[in-house]
Design a protein around this motif. Structure first.
Motif, PDB file in Angstrom:
ATOM      1  N   ARG A 187      39.826-100.887 -59.850  1.00  0.00           N
ATOM      2  CA  ARG A 187      39.636-101.505 -61.268  1.00  0.00           C
ATOM      3  C   ARG A 187      39.402 -99.885 -62.160  1.00  0.00           C
ATOM      4  O   ARG A 187      39.770 -99.923 -63.371  1.00  0.00           O
ATOM      5  N   VAL A 188      38.584 -99.340 -61.498  1.00  0.00           N
ATOM      6  CA  VAL A 188      38.235 -97.926 -62.465  1.00  0.00           C
ATOM      7  C   VAL A 188      39.464 -97.058 -62.552  1.00  0.00           C
ATOM      8  O   VAL A 188      39.850 -96.626 -63.460  1.00  0.00           O
ATOM      9  N   SER A 189      40.304 -96.785 -61.454  1.00  0.00           N
ATOM     10  CA  SER A 189      41.426 -96.091 -61.904  1.00  0.00           C
ATOM     11  C   SER A 189      42.299 -96.818 -62.547  1.00  0.00           C
ATOM     12  O   SER A 189      43.114 -96.251 -63.037  1.00  0.00           O
ATOM     13  N   ASN A 190      42.542 -98.136 -62.153  1.00  0.00           N
ATOM     14  CA  ASN A 190      43.610 -99.062 -63.089  1.00  0.00           C
ATOM     15  C   ASN A 190      43.336 -98.576 -64.573  1.00  0.00           C
ATOM     16  O   ASN A 190      44.222 -98.405 -65.454  1.00  0.00           O
ATOM     17  N   THR A 191      42.018 -98.808 -65.114  1.00  0.00           N
ATOM     18  CA  THR A 191      41.779 -98.788 -66.233  1.00  0.00           C
ATOM     19  C   THR A 191      42.024 -97.308 -66.726  1.00  0.00           C
ATOM     20  O   THR A 191      42.559 -97.210 -67.964  1.00  0.00           O
ATOM     21  N   GLY A 192      41.748 -96.286 -66.145  1.00  0.00           N
ATOM     22  CA  GLY A 192      41.827 -94.855 -66.325  1.00  0.00           C
ATOM     23  C   GLY A 192      43.342 -94.732 -66.742  1.00  0.00           C
ATOM     24  O   GLY A 192      43.852 -94.155 -67.660  1.00  0.00           O
ATOM     25  N   VAL A 193      44.335 -95.013 -65.624  1.00  0.00           N
ATOM     26  CA  VAL A 193      45.597 -94.730 -65.943  1.00  0.00           C
ATOM     27  C   VAL A 193      46.054 -95.638 -67.355  1.00  0.00           C
ATOM     28  O   VAL A 193      46.855 -95.067 -68.021  1.00  0.00           O
ATOM     29  N   GLY A 194      45.477 -96.784 -67.220  1.00  0.00           N
ATOM     30  CA  GLY A 194      46.087 -97.505 -68.610  1.00  0.00           C
ATOM     31  C   GLY A 194      45.654 -96.846 -69.784  1.00  0.00           C
ATOM     32  O   GLY A 194      46.586 -96.886 -70.666  1.00  0.00           O
ATOM     33  N   VAL A 195      44.513 -96.426 -69.767  1.00  0.00           N
ATOM     34  CA  VAL A 195      44.001 -95.749 -71.232  1.00  0.00           C
ATOM     35  C   VAL A 195      44.660 -94.148 -71.463  1.00  0.00           C
ATOM     36  O   VAL A 195      45.345 -94.175 -72.644  1.00  0.00           O
ATOM     37  N   VAL A 196      45.031 -93.646 -70.241  1.00  0.00           N
ATOM     38  CA  VAL A 196      45.780 -92.383 -70.368  1.00  0.00           C
ATOM     39  C   VAL A 196      47.258 -92.565 -70.992  1.00  0.00           C
ATOM     40  O   VAL A 196      47.592 -92.273 -71.840  1.00  0.00           O
ATOM     41  N   LEU A 197      47.806 -93.608 -70.324  1.00  0.00           N
ATOM     42  CA  LEU A 197      49.409 -94.029 -70.843  1.00  0.00           C
ATOM     43  C   LEU A 197      49.164 -94.446 -72.248  1.00  0.00           C
ATOM     44  O   LEU A 197      50.072 -94.334 -73.007  1.00  0.00           O
ATOM     45  N   LEU A 198      48.281 -95.423 -72.781  1.00  0.00           N
ATOM     46  CA  LEU A 198      48.063 -95.634 -74.074  1.00  0.00           C
ATOM     47  C   LEU A 198      47.977 -94.630 -75.154  1.00  0.00           C
ATOM     48  O   LEU A 198      48.672 -94.537 -76.033  1.00  0.00           O
ATOM     49  N   LEU A 199      47.096 -93.643 -74.734  1.00  0.00           N
ATOM     50  CA  LEU A 199      46.983 -92.594 -75.555  1.00  0.00           C
ATOM     51  C   LEU A 199      48.216 -91.706 -75.723  1.00  0.00           C
ATOM     52  O   LEU A 199      48.515 -91.229 -76.667  1.00  0.00           O
ATOM     53  N   LEU A 200      48.910 -91.333 -74.480  1.00  0.00           N
ATOM     54  CA  LEU A 200      50.121 -90.898 -74.493  1.00  0.00           C
ATOM     55  C   LEU A 200      51.241 -91.384 -75.487  1.00  0.00           C
ATOM     56  O   LEU A 200      51.903 -91.049 -76.038  1.00  0.00           O
ATOM     57  N   ALA A 201      51.167 -92.702 -75.363  1.00  0.00           N
ATOM     58  CA  ALA A 201      52.229 -93.512 -76.088  1.00  0.00           C
ATOM     59  C   ALA A 201      51.781 -93.523 -77.579  1.00  0.00           C
ATOM     60  O   ALA A 201      52.896 -93.271 -78.451  1.00  0.00           O
ATOM     61  N   LEU A 202      50.555 -93.678 -77.965  1.00  0.00           N
ATOM     62  CA  LEU A 202      49.979 -93.525 -79.341  1.00  0.00           C
ATOM     63  C   LEU A 202      50.551 -91.995 -80.043  1.00  0.00           C
ATOM     64  O   LEU A 202      51.093 -92.040 -81.094  1.00  0.00           O
ATOM     65  N   ALA A 203      50.472 -90.943 -79.104  1.00  0.00           N
ATOM     66  CA  ALA A 203      50.662 -89.775 -79.651  1.00  0.00           C
ATOM     67  C   ALA A 203      52.041 -89.294 -79.591  1.00  0.00           C
ATOM     68  O   ALA A 203      52.444 -88.612 -80.381  1.00  0.00           O
TER      69      ALA A 203
END
Length: 298
Positions: A187-203
Motif C-alpha cells: 500500500r505504501v508503494s501503491n500510494t506513492g506511485v499513485g500520487v506521483v502519477l497524479l502530480l505529473l498529470a496535473l503538471a
C-alpha cells in the motif's frame, strides 16, 4: 465453507462495491485521480489497523515489507489499468472481464506454485475462458461483423492478466511473512506511485498524461465521497484477500475473490442504463458457470 472460499467471497463483495464507486468517481476525477485518492484513503485506514496489530510487525517481517514495496509498484500499474478500463466502459462488460483473473489465477497457481488442478476444474476454467470471449465480443451475422465491444475491454484484458500475476506473486511472501507486513509495503508503494502519477498529470494536463484526469471541475463533494468509499471498500477487500492467501490455497482465494463484479453488472444494467447483447448475456452466464464449477470442485 473452506476458509479460502469465505475470505475470497468477502473480498469479492468489497471489491464489487469498489468497482462501482471507483467507476463513477473515475468519470469525475479521472483514473489517476481515483488511483491516488483510493490508495491514500486505504493507506490511512491500514496504518490504523497496523497500529492496533503491532504484534504482527516485528524485525523478522521486514523482508515481507520490502517485497510488498516492490509488488505494490506492480499493483499500482494494475489498479491504474483497472480504473482506466472502468472509465472507458461499458462497466457491465469491463467488470466481468477483469473478474476472469480468478480463472487465470488457477492456471498460474498450478504452473508456478505447484498447486493441483482436477479435471473438473480444468473444464470450469475452459468454460470461464469462453465466457470471457463472448462477453467481450458483439457477435454479428458473420465473422466480419463480429467486433470487440470497445477499447475498455482491451484494457480490461490487460488488467485481468496483471491481477492474476499479482495474486500468484503475493502468495509466497504472504505465506512466509504474514499478510500485514506485505500488505503494508504494497500500500505504501501503491500510494506513492499513485500520487506521483497524479502530480505529473496535473503538471502536464495538456499532454498525454492529461487524458488520465477527469473533466475540469469534476472534483467535488460527491466525487470525494465516491473516492473515499472506493478506498475503504478496496482496503477491506484486500485485507480479506491477503488473509485468505496466508491460510488457504492461492487458486481458491483468487477465484472466489473474482465473483464481485456480478453485482456491478446488475447495478450497471439496472441503474446506469447499460445494455448487453444476447451473446454477452450468454458469455456472462458461461463465465459465472465456469467460476462456480471451479469453486465447487475445490
Amino acid at each position: 465453507m473452506p476458509s479460502g472460499l469465505g475470505f475470497g467471497l468477502l473480498a469479492s463483495l468489497a471489491w464489487g462495491m469498489t468497482d462501482l464507486s471507483g467507476a463513477l468517481a473515475a468519470r469525475r476525477v479521472g483514473s489517476v485521480g481515483v488511483l491516488a485518492g483510493t490508495q491514500l484513503t486505504s493507506l490511512a485506514v491500514l496504518l490504523v489497523i497496523a497500529a492496533a496489530n503491532r504484534t504482527l510487525l516485528d524485525p523478522g517481517t521486514l523482508p515481507g515489507v520490502a517485497m510488498g514495496l516492490f509488488l505494490g509498484t506492480f499493483a499500482a500499474v494494475a489498479y491504474l489499468s483497472f480504473y482506466a478500463a472502468l472509465r472507458i466502459g461499458p462497466i457491465s462488460v469491463v467488470s466481468p472481464v477483469v473478474a476472469a483473473y480468478g480463472g487465470l489465477t488457477v492456471v498460474l497457481a498450478v504452473l508456478f506454485r505447484g498447486e493441483s488442478l482436477l479435471p473438473v476444474q480444468a473444464v470450469g476454467a475452459a468454460v470461464a475462458t469462453l465466457g470471457i470471449v463472448l462477453t467481450g465480443l458483439v457477435l454479428g451475422g458473420s465473422i466480419r461483423e463480429t467486433r470487440i465491444v470497445g477499447p475498455g475491454v482491451l484494457v480490461a484484458l490487460v488488467t485481468m492478466a496483471l491481477f492474476a500475476i499479482l495474486t500468484v506473486a503475493l502468495a509466497g511472501p504472504i505465506k512466509e511473512y504474514g499478510w500485514l507486513p506485505v500488505m503494508l509495503g504494497s500500500r505504501v508503494s501503491n500510494t506513492g506511485v499513485g500520487v506521483v502519477l497524479l502530480l505529473l498529470a496535473l503538471a502536464r494536463r495538456e499532454g498525454p498524461m492529461g487524458t488520465l484526469l477527469g473533466p475540469p471541475g469534476g472534483f467535488g463533494r460527491r466525487a470525494l465521497a465516491l473516492v473515499v468509499v472506493a478506498g475503504v471498500c478496496d482496503l477491506l477487500g484486500f485485507v480479506a484477500y491477503t488473509i485468505g492467501l496466508e491460510v488457504a490455497e492461492t487458486w481458491l482465494v483468487g477465484l472466489a475473490s473474482s465473483f464481485g463484479p456480478a453485482l456491478v453488472v446488475l447495478v450497471a444494467v439496472a441503474f446506469l442504463g447499460e445494455r448487453l447483447h444476447p451473446s454477452q448475456w450468454v458469455g456472462l452466464g458461461m463465465l459465472a458457470a465456469g467460476l462456480v464449477v471451479l469453486a465447487l470442485a475445490g
